[in-house]
Design an enzyme around this catalytic site. Structure first.
Site, PDB file in Angstrom:
ATOM      1  N   THR A  17       0.878  -1.214   0.165  1.00 37.24           N
ATOM      2  CA  THR A  17       0.040   0.025  -0.141  1.00 37.24           C
ATOM      3  C   THR A  17       0.817   1.404   0.051  1.00 37.24           C
ATOM      4  OG1 THR A  17      -1.731  -1.210   0.942  1.00 37.24           O
ATOM      5  CG2 THR A  17      -1.647   1.218   1.344  1.00 37.24           C
ATOM      6  N   ASP A  61       2.065  -7.054  -4.448  1.00 35.36           N
ATOM      7  CA  ASP A  61       1.098  -6.930  -3.090  1.00 35.36           C
ATOM      8  C   ASP A  61       1.619  -8.044  -2.319  1.00 35.36           C
ATOM      9  OD1 ASP A  61      -2.236  -6.098  -2.330  1.00 35.36           O
ATOM     10  OD2 ASP A  61      -1.409  -8.020  -1.316  1.00 35.36           O
ATOM     11  N   SER A  63       0.379 -10.203  -0.497  1.00 34.26           N
ATOM     12  CA  SER A  63      -0.180 -11.301  -0.593  1.00 34.26           C
ATOM     13  C   SER A  63       0.592 -12.544  -1.469  1.00 34.26           C
ATOM     14  CB  SER A  63      -1.701 -11.242  -0.752  1.00 34.26           C
ATOM     15  OG  SER A  63      -2.380 -10.621   0.213  1.00 34.26           O
ATOM     16  N   THR A  93       1.661  -4.632   4.357  1.00 39.37           N
ATOM     17  CA  THR A  93       1.566  -5.085   5.828  1.00 39.37           C
ATOM     18  C   THR A  93       0.931  -6.345   5.996  1.00 39.37           C
ATOM     19  OG1 THR A  93      -0.702  -3.938   5.848  1.00 39.37           O
ATOM     20  CG2 THR A  93       1.236  -2.599   6.409  1.00 39.37           C
ATOM     21  N   ASP A  94       0.245  -7.004   5.004  1.00 37.49           N
ATOM     22  CA  ASP A  94      -0.528  -8.089   5.164  1.00 37.49           C
ATOM     23  C   ASP A  94       0.526  -9.282   5.522  1.00 37.49           C
ATOM     24  OD1 ASP A  94      -2.847  -7.076   4.579  1.00 37.49           O
ATOM     25  OD2 ASP A  94      -2.933  -7.648   2.687  1.00 37.49           O
ATOM     26  N   THR A 169       3.120  -9.242  14.890  1.00 38.50           N
ATOM     27  CA  THR A 169       1.950 -10.017  14.394  1.00 38.50           C
ATOM     28  C   THR A 169       1.252  -8.870  13.836  1.00 38.50           C
ATOM     29  OG1 THR A 169       0.495 -11.738  14.733  1.00 38.50           O
ATOM     30  CG2 THR A 169       0.642 -10.536  16.327  1.00 38.50           C
ATOM     31  N   GLN A 281      -2.769 -20.685  19.694  1.00 41.33           N
ATOM     32  CA  GLN A 281      -3.702 -19.781  18.867  1.00 41.33           C
ATOM     33  C   GLN A 281      -3.911 -18.355  19.622  1.00 41.33           C
ATOM     34  OE1 GLN A 281      -7.563 -21.426  18.511  1.00 41.33           O
ATOM     35  NE2 GLN A 281      -6.973 -23.477  17.574  1.00 41.33           N
ATOM     36  N   CYS A 282      -3.349 -18.548  20.933  1.00 41.12           N
ATOM     37  CA  CYS A 282      -3.465 -17.186  21.652  1.00 41.12           C
ATOM     38  C   CYS A 282      -2.657 -16.185  21.244  1.00 41.12           C
ATOM     39  CB  CYS A 282      -3.074 -17.496  23.048  1.00 41.12           C
ATOM     40  SG  CYS A 282      -4.616 -18.248  23.986  1.00 41.12           S
TER      41      CYS A 282
END
Ligand code: ASP
Length: 344
Positions: A17, A61, A63, A93-94, A169, A281-282
């Protein structure tokens, strides 16, 4: 470029971006030439630092970033390592936290700052966060005392915080404060002053000759657990052709169902030579295998605990170790210990 400037920084634009504009035809965001950035931040031309830039062609991008692109980023740094004091990697950023994690493993004996940044709004927009992110990242990449850089790590700088890349993250697709380092303190905080937390920054050992590792093996998968998970699905993942490493994203401090079929399926994968890494997952906190009955059996089966590693740092670490180490035992040993400060 000003040849008289002492400190030099290379900006590597990979896409994202920060360098995007609206395509008038489709209305969607499309990447543009890197020139767009200096057009919108003219202060870069008179910054007091010898700034140069290189742009990936085509830009992507994030991704569409993959291990091949990580190798390209690492090689760009390697090829320019002796000529620059620091590096700023402009990235979407993704998947920025994945790339920063991967680079932290690849750049062995790193002794110069590699600062990833990007933005939530394109740099051409009046309310962009890209301008500040870019300017401060350059400042951090250039910061040093008597030739010793303040932050010689692979970091992410975003919205007034410098964090270790492999501890970071992406939390928000909306807020400028998009990133977080849940289990490790920020390396620097930015307000009126730029305050470095020197005690939390890793400094290189005596061998500071950069050694770049360039192999990844993407025969890995992430199995995110949820209540009611179906055996067919678990088996489909575990029996994926060529699968060598599996991350099981568990509940809380590393807990999983104690169904017999579930443990049998994990064991059969390990018996066939597969490696299983238990990552919570936390968002914050750590896997503690054996704390509850629901993780004790996985420990007994040979599952490796991921402690407080992030999902992004774990999957890149597994791909890196499988690509770099020929011995299964070495992969297992290295998974549970810190390679680049990614795990406590
Ligand atoms: N989709 C974009 C990317 O990750 C979003 C961003 O740059 O923040 O490349």
């Amino acid at each position: 470029m000003n040849k008289n400037k002492e400190i030099s920084v290379l900006i590597i634009y990979t896409g994202g971006t920060i360098g995007m504009v609206h395509d008038p035809k489709t209305g969607s965001l499309v990447p543009i030439d890197f020139k767009h950035i200096t057009d919108h931040v003219p202060v870069l031309n008179s910054f007091g630092i010898d700034l140069q830039s290189v742009s990936f062609d085509p830009v992507r991008d994030s991704s569409n970033i993959d291990p091949e692109m990580w190798i390209k980023m690492a090689e760009t740094i390697e090829d320019n390592y002796d000529r620059f004091d620091g590096f700023v990697v402009l990235h979407g950023t993704d998947t920025m936290a994945y790339s920063a994690s991967a680079l932290s493993y690849m750049l062995g004996n790193l002794s110069k700052p590699v600062i990833f940044t990007g933005s939530q709004l394109p740099i051409g927009l009046p309310r962009t966060d890209g301008r500040e992110n870019l300017i401060t990242s350059i400042e951090i990449a250039a910061a040093q005392e008597k030739g010793s850089p303040y932050a010689p790590e692979v970091c992410i700088y975003f919205d007034n915080e410098l964090t270790r890349g492999n501890r970071t993250t992406k939390l928000s697709a909306e807020h400028f404060d998009a990133f977080n380092s849940p289990n490790y303190p920020p390396l620097a905080e930015v307000g009126l002053h730029l305050k470095y937390n020197f005690d939390d920054i890793r400094y290189p050992g005596r061998n500071t000759k950069l050694k770049v590792h360039k192999s990844f093996d993407n025969n890995v998968a992430i199995l995110k657990l949820f209540p009611g998970i179906n055996r067919n699905f678990v088996q489909a993942v575990i029996n994926t052709k060529g699968l060598k490493g599996l991350i099981v994203e568990t509940f809380g401090s590393g807990n999983a169902p104690t169904y017999k079929w579930f443990l049998d399926d994990l064991k059969s994968f390990i018996d066939r030579g597969g490696i299983i890494f238990n990552v919570t997952q936390c968002h914050g906190g750590s896997v503690e295998m054996g704390l509850y009955e629901t993780s004790r059996e996985m420990l007994a089966a040979g599952v490796i605990g991921g402690k407080d590693i992030t999902s992004e740092a774990s999957v890149t670490k597994l791909m890196f170790l499988l690509g770099t180490c020929s011995l299964r035992e070495k992969v297992i040993r290295c998974l549970g210990i810190s390679l680049a400060g990614e795990i406590s």
